[in-house]
Design a protein around this motif. Structure first.
Motif, PDB file in Angstrom:
ATOM      1  N   ASN A 111      23.648  34.658 -21.239  1.00  0.00           N
ATOM      2  CA  ASN A 111      23.551  35.934 -20.552  1.00  0.00           C
ATOM      3  C   ASN A 111      22.413  36.722 -21.185  1.00  0.00           C
ATOM      4  O   ASN A 111      22.066  36.517 -22.353  1.00  0.00           O
TER       5      ASN A 111
ATOM      6  N   TYR B 110      21.915  32.618 -11.879  1.00  0.00           N
ATOM      7  CA  TYR B 110      22.289  33.858 -12.546  1.00  0.00           C
ATOM      8  C   TYR B 110      22.727  34.917 -11.540  1.00  0.00           C
ATOM      9  O   TYR B 110      22.163  35.033 -10.452  1.00  0.00           O
ATOM     10  N   ASN B 111      23.730  35.701 -11.934  1.00  0.00           N
ATOM     11  CA  ASN B 111      23.999  36.946 -11.245  1.00  0.00           C
ATOM     12  C   ASN B 111      23.107  38.002 -11.882  1.00  0.00           C
ATOM     13  O   ASN B 111      22.807  37.915 -13.077  1.00  0.00           O
TER      14      ASN B 111
ATOM     15  N   GLU C  17      23.054  43.550  -7.570  1.00  0.00           N
ATOM     16  CA  GLU C  17      23.775  44.813  -7.655  1.00  0.00           C
ATOM     17  C   GLU C  17      22.848  45.883  -8.222  1.00  0.00           C
ATOM     18  O   GLU C  17      22.004  45.593  -9.079  1.00  0.00           O
TER      19      GLU C  17
ATOM     20  N   TYR D  53      30.776  45.645 -14.739  1.00  0.00           N
ATOM     21  CA  TYR D  53      29.977  44.487 -14.329  1.00  0.00           C
ATOM     22  C   TYR D  53      30.231  43.293 -15.242  1.00  0.00           C
ATOM     23  O   TYR D  53      30.440  42.164 -14.782  1.00  0.00           O
TER      24      TYR D  53
ATOM     25  N   ASN E  74      33.537  41.721 -14.633  1.00  0.00           N
ATOM     26  CA  ASN E  74      33.620  41.012 -13.345  1.00  0.00           C
ATOM     27  C   ASN E  74      32.795  39.732 -13.299  1.00  0.00           C
ATOM     28  O   ASN E  74      32.996  38.903 -12.402  1.00  0.00           O
ATOM     29  N   HIS E  75      31.864  39.562 -14.234  1.00  0.00           N
ATOM     30  CA  HIS E  75      30.941  38.421 -14.148  1.00  0.00           C
ATOM     31  C   HIS E  75      30.890  37.609 -15.436  1.00  0.00           C
ATOM     32  O   HIS E  75      29.876  36.981 -15.744  1.00  0.00           O
TER      33      HIS E  75
ATOM     34  N   LYS F 247      32.278  34.837 -16.171  1.00  0.00           N
ATOM     35  CA  LYS F 247      32.407  33.390 -16.041  1.00  0.00           C
ATOM     36  C   LYS F 247      31.115  32.687 -15.647  1.00  0.00           C
ATOM     37  O   LYS F 247      31.053  31.459 -15.654  1.00  0.00           O
ATOM     38  N   LYS F 248      30.095  33.448 -15.262  1.00  0.00           N
ATOM     39  CA  LYS F 248      28.808  32.863 -14.890  1.00  0.00           C
ATOM     40  C   LYS F 248      27.699  33.578 -15.656  1.00  0.00           C
ATOM     41  O   LYS F 248      27.872  34.731 -16.051  1.00  0.00           O
TER      42      LYS F 248
ATOM     43  N   PHE G 275      24.625  35.868 -16.463  1.00  0.00           N
ATOM     44  CA  PHE G 275      24.136  37.051 -15.774  1.00  0.00           C
ATOM     45  C   PHE G 275      22.963  37.678 -16.515  1.00  0.00           C
ATOM     46  O   PHE G 275      22.786  37.491 -17.729  1.00  0.00           O
TER      47      PHE G 275
END
Length: 489
Positions: A26, A119-120, A144, A209, A212-213, A215-216, A218
C-alpha cells in the motif's frame, strides 16, 4: 484422499495469491500545502512538536535534499502525479477557477498507473488540477475523492472571515468553496468555522477508506488544505501551541498523521505500507505569523530560491527501508512515479517523463543519487505558457540565471491572516555552494568556472527539450499548451 488433495491444492493457491497481493505494498502519501522546511520539530520548529511526523523519520528515511518540482501549487501537483516537469504537461503555473483549465486526459497519472495493476486509489483533500467536470480527480485515476477542487482561500470571504461583498475585490467574484464527495457537493465551506473542520473530516475519511480497503493494495493521497491560509483549527487544538494559530494547525496536522498511522497498524497493514510525508511548496511568507518557516533558506513560495522548493521528505517502509537513516542525496517529487513503478511492477507511461527511479536510495544508498540534476522551472508572467528555467543544480552547486521574482525580503510582511506586500527584485547569474551555503548568500561563480560551464551545458540541453521563456526558446517536447494564471492561490 482426492478430496483432501484438492482441498490442500486450493488452499495452496489461495495462500500463493494472498502472498502475491502482499508483495504489492500500500502507498500512503501525505502532501501538505505551503508547509516549509522549518515547520517540523524534526527540522527545528519551536513552540510546538510534531511527534507523529517525526516518528516516520525515526522508523524510515529522511531526505535532506528533496525538492518539489515547482514553487506553486498546480505545477507541483502536476509534477507529482505525472512524473514530469509541469511545463512539459502544460501546467506551469496555478489554475484559477476556470472549468476549461486542467490536467490533460492523455497524461498517465500515478494513480492511473497503479490502477492498471489492481490498486484501489483515493484522493482526500485538495486537488487543484482542474475544477471542471472534465478534469475531476475521478477522471484522472482516483476511484474516490473527498476534498476541495482548489485552494481553500479561493472563496468569497475576506481575510478576516467576513463575507466579501465589495464588487471591486476579486474575492467577491469567487464561487462558493465546496467540499466534494465523489462528484457531489458534500458541504459548502462558508466560514472559518467550516474550515476548522477540514483536517478532522479528512482524517475521518482516510480512516474509513483504510478500513474499507484493507484487503487489496491501495494508493491513498492525503492533501490537507492546511497550513495554507486561511488558517483554521478545531477546538481540539485551539490555543495548544506556544506560537499561535500556525502552531495549533501544525499540531492538528500531526495528530491527523498519527491517527492514520495508528489505523494502518491496527489493521495489520503497517509493514506492507509505504508512507511518504512532504509538502507541495514552501511557506507563503507574505502572511507573516500565519505563514510557515523556510528553516533559514532563502525566500519561500513563488520563488525558485531554496525556500520555495527545498522541503522535508520522510519515507518509511518497515523491513524494506532502513530505519533512522538521513539521506543527503538529491531527489524530487517527479521521482515518486517511476520509483513506485519499480516497486510494484507497474508499467511506466508511454509519454516521456522526467522522474528517475531512486529505489536504490530507499534501499540504503546514501553515497550517490541516480538524479544528477534538478531544474527549477517557474512561471512569472500570467501570459506565459511555458515556464522560466530560473536555476539548475547538481549534487552540490546551484546555478541561478537572471530573472525577476517577487521577494519577501525588505518587504512589508502581513499579520494575523492578512497578506503583506512583496517587492519585485532581479536575480543575477550566481553560483551557490549548497553544501556550505544553503541560504544562497555567497556567489562563488568566479571560484568554480568549470562548475558554471557544466551547469550551463545541462541547462541548455533542458532548454532545447522544454524551452525557456527567459531565453525566448520554444519547447520541442512540451505537451498541452494552456494559458494559465501563475499567481493563483
Amino acid at each position: 484422499m482426492k478430496s483432501l488433495t484438492l482441498t490442500l491444492g486450493i488452499a495452496a493457491l489461495t495462500l500463493a495469491s494472498q502472498s502475491y497481493a502482499q508483495k504489492k505494498p500500500n502507498i500512503v502519501l501525505f502532501y501538505m500545502d505551503d508547509m516549509g522546511m522549518g515547520d517540523l520539530s524534526l527540522t527545528g520548529a519551536r513552540g510546538y512538536t510534531t511527534p507523529n511526523i517525526d516518528g516516520i523519520a525515526h522508523e524510515g528515511m529522511y531526505f535532506t535534499n528533496y525538492y518539489a518540482s515547482s514553487a506553486i501549487s498546480t505545477a507541483s501537483r502536476a509534477g507529482l502525479l505525472t512524473g514530469c516537469y509541469s511545463t512539459r504537461v502544460g501546467a506551469p503555473g496555478c489554475y484559477m477557477i476556470n472549468p476549461k483549465e486542467g490536467l490533460d486526459a492523455s497524461e498517465t497519472t500515478l494513480p492511473e498507473m497503479l490502477q492498471k495493476i489492481g490498486y484501489n486509489t483515493a484522493l482526500i483533500g485538495k486537488w487543484h488540477l482542474g475544477c471542471g467536470n472534465d478534469f475531476s480527480p475521478l477522471k484522472r485515476g482516483f476511484k474516490e475523492f473527498f476534498g476541495t477542487l482548489y485552494s481553500n482561500d479561493m472563496w468569497p470571504v475576506n481575510y478576516d472571515g467576513t463575507p466579501c461583498t465589495d464588487p471591486n475585490n476579486f474575492k467577491s467574484m469567487m464561487p462558493e468553496l465546496r467540499l466534494i464527495d465523489g462528484d457531489k457537493t458534500y458541504k459548502i465551506i462558508a466560514t472559518l468555522d467550516d474550515q476548522a473542520q477540514l483536517t478532522t473530516l479528512y482524517t475521518e475519511r482516510a480512516i474509513r477508506y483504510i478500513n474499507n480497503h484493507a484487503k487489496k493494495p491501495f494508493f491513498l493521497e492525503i492533501c490537507h488544505n492546511m497550513p495554507h491560509v486561511p488558517l483554521a483549527v478545531s477546538d481540539k487544538f485551539k490555543g495548544k501551541s506556544k506560537v499561535g494559530l500556525y502552531g495549533d494547525v501544525m499540531m492538528e496536522l500531526d495528530w491527523s498523521v498519527g491517527q492514520i498511522l495508528s489505523t494502518l497498524k491496527e489493521k495489520g497493514l503497517e509493514k506492507n505500507t509505504i508512507v511518504i510525508f512532504t509538502s507541495d511548496n514552501g511557506p507563503w511568507l507574505t502572511f507573516g505569523n500565519y505563514a510557515g518557516s523556510n528553516g533559514g533558506l532563502r525566500e519561500g513560495k513563488q520563488t525558485s530560491f531554496e525556500g520555495g522548493q527545498h522541503l522535508p521528505c520522510i519515507i518509511k517502509w518497515p523491513g524494506k527501508i532502513p530505519a533512522g537513516v538521513v539521506n543527503p542525496q538529491l531527489i524530487c517529487n517527479l521521482d515518486f512515479l517511476p520509483t513506485f513503478a519499480a516497486i510494484t511492477g507497474a508499467k511506466l507511461p508511454t509519454n516521456k517523463i522526467d522522474g528517475i527511479n531512486v529505489l536504490s536510495l530507499l534501499k540504503g544508498n546514501t553515497t550517490e543519487s541516480p538524479r544528477k540534476y534538478f531544474y527549477y522551472y517557474y512561471s512569472y508572467n500570467p501570459a506565459q505558457i511555458l515556464g522560466n528555467l530560473e536555476a539548475v543544480r547538481d549534487n552540490q552547486f546551484k546555478l541561478v540565471f537572471d530573472h525577476k521574482y517577487n521577494s519577501n525580503e525588505d518587504a512589508k510582511i502581513g499579520k494575523d491572516g492578512f497578506p503583506g506586500q512583496t517587492v519585485v527584485k532581479e536575480a543575477k547569474m550566481a553560483l551557490y555552494d549548497l553544501r556550505n551555503d544553503p541560504g544562497e548568500r555567497m556567489d562563488v561563480k568566479d571560484n568554480y568556472p568549470k562548475e558554471v560551464e557544466k551547469l550551463q551545458k545541462a541547462a541548455q540541453k533542458m532548454r532545447e527539450d522544454l524551452g525557456d521563456n527567459l531565453q525566448n526558446m520554444p519547447a520541442t517536447n512540451a505537451r498541452h499548451y494552456l494559458p494559465l494564471y501563475p499567481f493563483g492561490r
